[in-house]
Design an enzyme around this catalytic site. Structure first.
Site, mmCIF file in Angstrom:
data_model
loop_
_atom_site.group_PDB
_atom_site.id
_atom_site.type_symbol
_atom_site.label_atom_id
_atom_site.label_comp_id
_atom_site.label_asym_id
_atom_site.label_seq_id
_atom_site.Cartn_x
_atom_site.Cartn_y
_atom_site.Cartn_z
ATOM 1 N N ILE A 102 0.835 -1.185 0.000
ATOM 2 C CA ILE A 102 0.000 0.000 0.000
ATOM 3 C C ILE A 102 0.878 1.247 0.000
ATOM 4 C CG2 ILE A 102 -0.233 -0.089 2.531
ATOM 5 C CD1 ILE A 102 -3.128 1.040 2.145
ATOM 6 N N CYS A 103 0.388 2.297 -0.632
ATOM 7 C CA CYS A 103 1.027 3.611 -0.640
ATOM 8 C C CYS A 103 2.407 3.540 -1.324
ATOM 9 C CB CYS A 103 1.117 4.138 0.791
ATOM 10 S SG CYS A 103 1.535 5.872 0.952
#
Length: 168
Positions: A102-103
């Site tokens: 994620i991210c």
């Protein structure tokens, strides 16, 4: 139940670690924090949470885990130059092990040269890096492509966790 590795260094986005970690444990799975040094205290960038590394990356093999989670923030930047980290994710990818990032998490996949021909999402400012690494970028809350689960930001955590728990 499944055994999940969380690849972590200091500077991680607090909720991108805490939410998936807590949800994995609550669902009855085992979670291990893998850092560069065993027992090292790893601090979230907002200072809301900290964790101790259960194991050092050089002590583990990807085959010991049913999934890998790579939280965002600056943690991936702190891990991506470590050859043991790159070998670990390459081994997991070859085995088809789910890798959820994620991210900024996909920075590790970029450095491991694993994005050629894949479709993922990430923190939107990484779009050029993702495309230059050979992937198709999608600006969506969660993208699942084979064994990869990717999301953009803390706002996408519910979809990210949902897809992670599906594969476990």
């Amino acid at each position: 139940m499944s055994k999940v590795a969380f690849l972590l260094a200091s500077g991680f986005e607090d909720s991108e670690m805490k939410v998936p970690y807590d949800e994995v444990i609550q669902a009855g799975h085992q979670a291990e924090i893998i850092g560069l040094k065993k027992n090292e205290t790893l601090l979230g960038k907002k200072g809301n949470v900290s964790y101790a590394a259960d194991k050092a990356i050089r002590e583990v093999k990807a085959s010991e885990y049913d999934a890998i989670v790579i939280p965002g923030g600056s943690s991936p930047e702190n891990l991506r130059l470590d050859q043991d980290v790159l070998a670990f994710v390459k081994e997991a990818d070859r085995a088809g092990t789910p890798i959820a990032s994620i991210c900024h998490g996909p920075q590790i996949l970029i450095s491991a040269d694993l994005l050629q021909g894949r479709t993922i999402t990430s923190y939107p400012p990484l779009k050029d890096d993702v495309v230059n690494a050979g992937a198709e970028f999608r600006d969506e809350e969660v993208v699942v492509d084979g064994n990869y689960i990717t999301s953009r930001t803390p706002q996408d955590e519910p979809a990210f966790v949902r897809e992670l728990l599906k594969v476990l």
